[in-house]
Every structure is written in C-alpha cells, then in structure tokens.
Design a protein around this motif. Sequence first.
Motif, short mmCIF file in Angstrom:
data_model
loop_
_atom_site.label_atom_id
_atom_site.label_comp_id
_atom_site.label_asym_id
_atom_site.label_seq_id
_atom_site.Cartn_x
_atom_site.Cartn_y
_atom_site.Cartn_z
N LEU A 62 0.37 -1.25 -0.30
CA LEU A 62 -0.15 0.47 0.18
C LEU A 62 1.12 1.02 -0.14
O LEU A 62 0.71 2.14 -0.94
CB LEU A 62 -0.67 0.29 1.29
CG LEU A 62 -2.15 -1.31 0.89
CD1 LEU A 62 -2.48 -1.34 2.73
CD2 LEU A 62 -2.60 -0.44 0.17
N MET A 63 2.05 1.07 0.41
CA MET A 63 2.99 2.67 0.61
C MET A 63 3.16 2.43 -0.32
O MET A 63 3.85 3.58 -1.17
CB MET A 63 4.18 2.44 1.48
CG MET A 63 4.99 2.98 2.12
SD MET A 63 6.22 3.17 0.57
CE MET A 63 7.30 1.55 0.61
N ALA A 64 3.79 1.24 -1.14
CA ALA A 64 4.54 1.94 -2.43
C ALA A 64 3.50 2.19 -3.33
O ALA A 64 3.57 2.98 -4.06
CB ALA A 64 5.36 -0.25 -3.38
N ALA A 65 2.19 1.82 -3.27
CA ALA A 65 1.28 2.01 -4.66
C ALA A 65 1.00 3.94 -4.34
O ALA A 65 1.07 5.14 -5.18
CB ALA A 65 -0.22 1.45 -4.16
N TRP A 66 1.24 4.11 -2.90
CA TRP A 66 1.13 5.46 -2.69
C TRP A 66 1.61 6.31 -2.91
O TRP A 66 1.52 7.44 -3.77
CB TRP A 66 0.10 5.80 -0.83
CG TRP A 66 0.06 6.52 -0.52
CD1 TRP A 66 -0.24 7.61 -0.54
CD2 TRP A 66 1.76 7.67 0.31
NE1 TRP A 66 -0.04 8.84 0.25
CE2 TRP A 66 1.20 8.74 0.81
CE3 TRP A 66 2.98 7.29 0.94
CZ2 TRP A 66 1.32 9.93 1.43
CZ3 TRP A 66 3.96 7.94 1.51
CH2 TRP A 66 3.12 9.24 1.75
N ALA A 67 3.28 5.87 -2.92
CA ALA A 67 3.90 6.34 -3.11
C ALA A 67 3.65 6.73 -4.89
O ALA A 67 3.94 8.24 -5.65
CB ALA A 67 5.99 5.56 -2.48
N GLY A 68 3.32 5.88 -5.94
CA GLY A 68 3.15 6.01 -6.71
C GLY A 68 2.45 7.14 -7.21
O GLY A 68 2.69 7.62 -8.31
N THR A 77 3.03 5.32 -14.85
CA THR A 77 4.23 4.45 -14.66
C THR A 77 4.68 4.27 -13.90
O THR A 77 5.45 2.76 -13.11
CB THR A 77 5.65 5.29 -15.43
OG1 THR A 77 5.03 5.35 -16.61
CG2 THR A 77 6.36 4.01 -16.16
N ALA A 78 4.55 5.14 -11.94
CA ALA A 78 4.93 4.47 -11.69
C ALA A 78 4.50 3.85 -9.95
O ALA A 78 4.68 2.88 -9.64
CB ALA A 78 5.48 5.36 -10.25
N VAL A 79 2.65 3.31 -10.32
CA VAL A 79 2.57 2.88 -9.71
C VAL A 79 2.67 0.83 -9.83
O VAL A 79 2.75 0.47 -9.36
CB VAL A 79 0.82 3.25 -9.41
CG1 VAL A 79 0.18 1.88 -9.17
CG2 VAL A 79 0.59 4.46 -8.88
N PRO A 80 2.15 1.12 -11.23
CA PRO A 80 2.39 -0.60 -11.54
C PRO A 80 4.11 -1.12 -11.19
O PRO A 80 4.19 -1.78 -10.73
CB PRO A 80 2.12 -0.57 -12.87
CG PRO A 80 2.12 0.68 -13.29
CD PRO A 80 1.77 1.70 -12.19
N GLU A 81 5.48 0.20 -11.37
CA GLU A 81 6.31 -0.48 -11.39
C GLU A 81 6.58 -0.89 -10.09
O GLU A 81 7.10 -2.21 -9.36
CB GLU A 81 7.03 0.66 -11.51
CG GLU A 81 7.42 0.63 -13.39
CD GLU A 81 8.63 1.62 -13.86
OE1 GLU A 81 9.29 2.05 -13.14
OE2 GLU A 81 8.64 2.29 -15.35
N ASN A 82 6.22 0.33 -9.20
CA ASN A 82 6.32 0.00 -7.56
C ASN A 82 5.77 -1.51 -7.11
O ASN A 82 5.98 -2.44 -5.70
CB ASN A 82 6.07 1.43 -6.67
CG ASN A 82 6.62 2.35 -6.98
OD1 ASN A 82 8.16 2.40 -7.60
ND2 ASN A 82 5.66 3.26 -6.32
N VAL A 83 4.03 -1.14 -7.58
CA VAL A 83 3.70 -2.96 -7.11
C VAL A 83 4.36 -3.93 -7.47
O VAL A 83 4.54 -5.45 -7.01
CB VAL A 83 1.89 -2.73 -7.16
CG1 VAL A 83 1.44 -4.08 -8.03
CG2 VAL A 83 0.82 -1.35 -6.83
#
Length: 168
Positions: A38-44, A129-135
């Motif tokens: 969840l943190m990674a998705a938020w950051a994305g 781009t960031a969200v799917p890469e982070n997930v």
Amino acid sequence: MEEKSLQQFALDLYSQEGIAPLCLAWQDQHSIDVTVLLMAAWAGTRGYRLSPADIAASSDAVARWRSEIIAPLRAVRRRLKEPFGQVKPEERTQLREKVSAAELDSEFIALRILGDFGTAESTEIAPETAVPENVSAVFAHFSDDAPQSAGDVELIARTALRVGNNPL
C-alpha cells in the motif's frame, strides 16, 4: 489541495472492489506485506518510483513489528473463526472483533513508519508508470513467483491511481 495521508489512502484503496481479496491472496500465497504494498502504491500515485533498495529498507523498517505484533494478532484473529473447546461462539466473536481492531491499529502503526519511505531518495516519474512499477517491485521483493496475472497488478494500479487522484 491537500494530499491524502498514507493511512487515508490505504483505507480508501483497500475498501475498493476487488482490492482486499487480492491483497489477502498475495499476503497468504506469496508472503507480501500488504502495508509495504500500500505504501508503494501511494508513493507511485505521488509520482515516486521506489528502487529495490527503497522497498527493502521499508520492509526492514517494519519487519520486526510485522513478525512480532501484526502476524501473531492475525493468527489469533484467524484462529478465533473456528470453534475452540468450551468457548461460546458469541464469546469468540466478541474477542475476535477486539483482536481485529488491535490488528488494524498495529497495521496503522506500520503505515506511519512506512510513510517516510514513500518519497525518500525516490525518482519522480509519471504516476501511471510509477504505481505499476512499484507494485511489481514489491511483489518481486517478497516473492520469487510472478504475480498471478498482469491483470492483478493492473487492478491495483488503476484503482490506486483513481483513489490517489482524489485529494482531500
């Protein structure tokens, strides 16, 4: 416009259709830490791409809390679903609700700790781009397996972007 806190984002994302079952499946089948996910998705959603080192550091920051507090509370909550000796069902239900609340509080503490990792030393890129890469990177950190389908990552990413683009 005020951005959502990690905790508010996590609550909003987790409540969306299909997200909770997917997160729980990843947690149970692949040992994914949902708070890190969840943190990674938020950051994305804020345009931050997390490196593998960022994800490892965030996981390490909550590892002991996860293993000594969150996981045991989860195990007790799950155990209370089943009959237990002479304990009445309504007693189990009442206790399970209290344990569930404590488990949620412990996850909020993990999210507070993780909030600092959502932007630290991260590369700024387009949220799409960031969200799917982070997930995907979180999944790779916790599991040697690939996600069940690209559709799983896409569901989380698409939903996170929708939830994250609704500031307070």
